[in-house]
Write a protein that holds these residues in place. Structure first.
Motif, short mmCIF file in Angstrom:
data_model
loop_
_atom_site.label_atom_id
_atom_site.label_comp_id
_atom_site.label_asym_id
_atom_site.label_seq_id
_atom_site.Cartn_x
_atom_site.Cartn_y
_atom_site.Cartn_z
N GLN A 100 18.56 -22.03 9.80
CA GLN A 100 17.70 -21.22 8.95
C GLN A 100 17.46 -19.82 9.50
O GLN A 100 17.28 -18.88 8.73
CB GLN A 100 16.36 -21.92 8.74
N THR A 101 17.47 -19.67 10.81
CA THR A 101 17.20 -18.35 11.38
C THR A 101 18.44 -17.76 12.05
O THR A 101 18.92 -16.69 11.66
CB THR A 101 16.03 -18.43 12.39
N ILE A 102 18.97 -18.43 13.05
CA ILE A 102 20.04 -17.83 13.86
C ILE A 102 21.30 -17.57 13.04
O ILE A 102 21.76 -16.43 12.89
CB ILE A 102 20.35 -18.70 15.09
N LEU A 103 21.91 -18.64 12.49
CA LEU A 103 23.16 -18.47 11.75
C LEU A 103 22.96 -17.63 10.49
O LEU A 103 23.72 -16.69 10.21
CB LEU A 103 23.75 -19.83 11.39
N GLN A 104 21.94 -17.99 9.72
CA GLN A 104 21.74 -17.28 8.46
C GLN A 104 21.55 -15.78 8.67
O GLN A 104 22.21 -14.96 8.02
CB GLN A 104 20.52 -17.83 7.71
N TYR A 105 20.68 -15.42 9.62
CA TYR A 105 20.33 -14.01 9.71
C TYR A 105 21.27 -13.19 10.57
O TYR A 105 21.31 -11.96 10.43
CB TYR A 105 18.88 -13.88 10.15
N ILE A 106 22.05 -13.81 11.42
CA ILE A 106 23.11 -13.05 12.09
C ILE A 106 24.09 -12.54 11.04
O ILE A 106 24.49 -11.37 11.03
CB ILE A 106 23.83 -13.92 13.14
N PHE A 107 24.46 -13.43 10.09
CA PHE A 107 25.40 -13.03 9.04
C PHE A 107 24.73 -12.16 7.98
O PHE A 107 25.35 -11.26 7.42
CB PHE A 107 26.05 -14.26 8.41
N PHE A 108 23.45 -12.44 7.69
CA PHE A 108 22.74 -11.65 6.69
C PHE A 108 22.60 -10.20 7.14
O PHE A 108 22.85 -9.26 6.37
CB PHE A 108 21.35 -12.26 6.46
N VAL A 111 5.34 -26.61 7.16
CA VAL A 111 4.84 -25.33 7.68
C VAL A 111 5.07 -25.25 9.18
O VAL A 111 5.47 -24.22 9.72
CB VAL A 111 3.34 -25.16 7.35
N ILE A 112 4.81 -26.35 9.88
CA ILE A 112 5.06 -26.41 11.32
C ILE A 112 6.54 -26.22 11.60
O ILE A 112 6.92 -25.45 12.49
CB ILE A 112 4.57 -27.76 11.90
N LEU A 113 7.37 -26.90 10.83
CA LEU A 113 8.82 -26.80 11.03
C LEU A 113 9.29 -25.35 10.88
O LEU A 113 10.00 -24.83 11.73
CB LEU A 113 9.55 -27.69 10.03
N SER A 114 8.88 -24.70 9.79
CA SER A 114 9.34 -23.33 9.55
C SER A 114 8.75 -22.32 10.52
O SER A 114 9.44 -21.44 11.01
CB SER A 114 9.02 -22.93 8.10
N GLY A 115 7.46 -22.45 10.81
CA GLY A 115 6.82 -21.51 11.73
C GLY A 115 7.46 -21.54 13.11
O GLY A 115 7.80 -20.49 13.67
N TYR A 116 7.64 -22.74 13.64
CA TYR A 116 8.20 -22.84 15.00
C TYR A 116 9.69 -22.55 15.03
O TYR A 116 10.20 -22.03 16.03
CB TYR A 116 7.88 -24.22 15.59
N GLN A 117 10.42 -22.88 13.95
CA GLN A 117 11.85 -22.56 13.98
C GLN A 117 12.05 -21.05 13.88
O GLN A 117 12.98 -20.51 14.46
CB GLN A 117 12.59 -23.33 12.89
N PHE A 118 11.19 -20.35 13.11
CA PHE A 118 11.25 -18.89 13.09
C PHE A 118 11.06 -18.34 14.50
O PHE A 118 11.80 -17.47 14.97
CB PHE A 118 10.15 -18.32 12.19
N PHE A 119 10.02 -18.85 15.17
CA PHE A 119 9.66 -18.35 16.49
C PHE A 119 10.76 -18.61 17.52
O PHE A 119 11.18 -17.69 18.24
CB PHE A 119 8.35 -19.01 16.94
N ILE A 120 11.24 -19.84 17.58
CA ILE A 120 12.28 -20.20 18.55
C ILE A 120 13.59 -19.50 18.22
O ILE A 120 14.27 -18.96 19.11
CB ILE A 120 12.48 -21.72 18.60
N GLY A 121 13.95 -19.47 16.94
CA GLY A 121 15.17 -18.77 16.54
C GLY A 121 15.10 -17.30 16.89
O GLY A 121 16.08 -16.70 17.33
N GLY A 122 13.92 -16.70 16.70
CA GLY A 122 13.74 -15.29 17.03
C GLY A 122 13.89 -15.03 18.52
O GLY A 122 14.49 -14.02 18.92
N ILE A 123 13.35 -15.92 19.34
CA ILE A 123 13.48 -15.77 20.80
C ILE A 123 14.94 -15.84 21.22
O ILE A 123 15.43 -15.02 22.01
CB ILE A 123 12.65 -16.84 21.52
#
Length: 343
Positions: A125-133, A232-244
């Protein structure tokens, strides 16, 4: 089902709507009666809030392209793009966790058993998607990016039916998917040289299609994982970890963010709010209303993306092209048909 992008409406909105749908059957009569009294059930409020969320998501493409200028990121500077995206999602993750904690009146902390789910989602949701986006928007216009990114809504139907076996393919969804893909196909390959600006490219249109597919995969995963953990927990923390992860990778590759304008930091915060704010508000709408009532309004997302790209990126000529308008109508119609409640 929808996914997007954030990132959007293509990811965030679809995953919440799916998980909310699975939970809706568990609501008690007391819950339903209290929901009817909420301001969030009033149709004008639902419509205006949904349009506001779609406007936020639609502004993502022009915001990113403007950000490249404000942080002096060249089209070929992949490390800085990754660092730019990572910084945004660290802030977005914190915002989602804070907003969610306030709404639920408790600090949202994932269970140990949910760590693997969060890591899987962070990957797709964060790393793969937004590297290509982010790569795509360095090599294509905001108008085309907004339309092509909507392909995630149609990829998600194929994945839900044939890979994850969540549902069967109805005639209505098949029709919506085919109409939507036709619009995406027209945007990617059809028209004239002026519309395609030199034709299809892997770095541009190809990368956006990969980003849309990654968001669709993430949407299906979060539907599966949200049966065991708060979405909400899943998305919030995956955003944070993916961002790091993205920030570390971008920095190790030599990425750098140079502030060349006073608007750089406010833009970065706004981009984080696009994910966190729209996600939170969309979730509130889904909590108090039938899923179909909210998700059917998702067709506004690519429309706002095209309008805002035309305004802020000066892409009006492309936005008003006959091929763009036809593609936009087909994509939006496809999203509407897929999410329209069956009689």
């Amino acid at each position: 089902m929808k996914t997007g992008n954030d990132i959007s409406i293509n990811v965030v909105s679809s995953t919440v709507s799916q998980s909310d749908s699975s939970e809706s059957g568990k609501k008690t009569n007391k819950d339903l009666n209290s929901n009817k009294k909420s301001i969030w059930t009033r149709l004008p409020i639902v419509i205006l809030t949904a349009i506001f969320c779609c406007t936020l998501w639609g502004s993502a493409s022009p915001a990113i392209k403007i950000g490249y200028e404000l942080f002096a990121i060249a089209p070929g500077d992949t490390p800085s793009r990754i660092l730019f995206a990572g910084t945004r999602f660290i802030i977005a993750g914190i915002m989602v966790i804070v907003f969610g904690s306030i709404l639920q009146k408790k600090v949202l902390i994932p269970k140990k058993s949910s760590i693997l789910y969060i890591l899987v989602l962070a990957c797709f949701q964060t790393i793969l998607q937004y590297i290509f986006f982010y790569m795509a928007l360095a090599f294509t216009s905001g108008v085309r990016g907004s339309i092509i990114n909507a392909a995630g809504s149609f990829f998600s139907i194929l994945l839900a039916v044939y890979a994850f076996r969540f549902e069967k393919l109805s005639v209505r969804k098949a029709a919506g998917m085919l109409i939507g893909f036709l619009g995406v196909f027209l945007c990617v390959t059809g028209g004239s040289a002026s519309f395609l600006e030199g034709g299809f490219s892997i770095q541009g249109e190809g990368a956006m299609l990969i980003a849309a597919f990654a968001s669709a995969v993430a949407g299906c995963f979060i539907k599966l994982f949200s049966q065991k953990e708060n979405p909400v927990i899943l998305s919030g923390y995956q955003f944070f970890i993916g961002g790091i992860v993205m920030s570390i990778v971008g920095k190790l590759m030599g990425g750098n963010l140079t502030i060349v304008s006073a608007g750089s930091i406010p833009l970065l915060v706004y981009m984080a709010f696009i994910s966190a704010g729209a996600y939170t508000l969309w979730g509130v709408l889904l909590k108090y209303n039938p899923v179909s009532t909210v998700t059917v309004l998702g067709f506004v997302n690519p429309v706002m993306g095209v309008i805002l790209s035309a305004i802020f990126l000066h892409e009006g000529a492309e936005a008003l092209s006959i091929y763009t308008l036809i593609a936009l109508v087909l994509v939006s119609l496809g999203i509407y048909i897929i999410n329209k409640k069956s009689k």
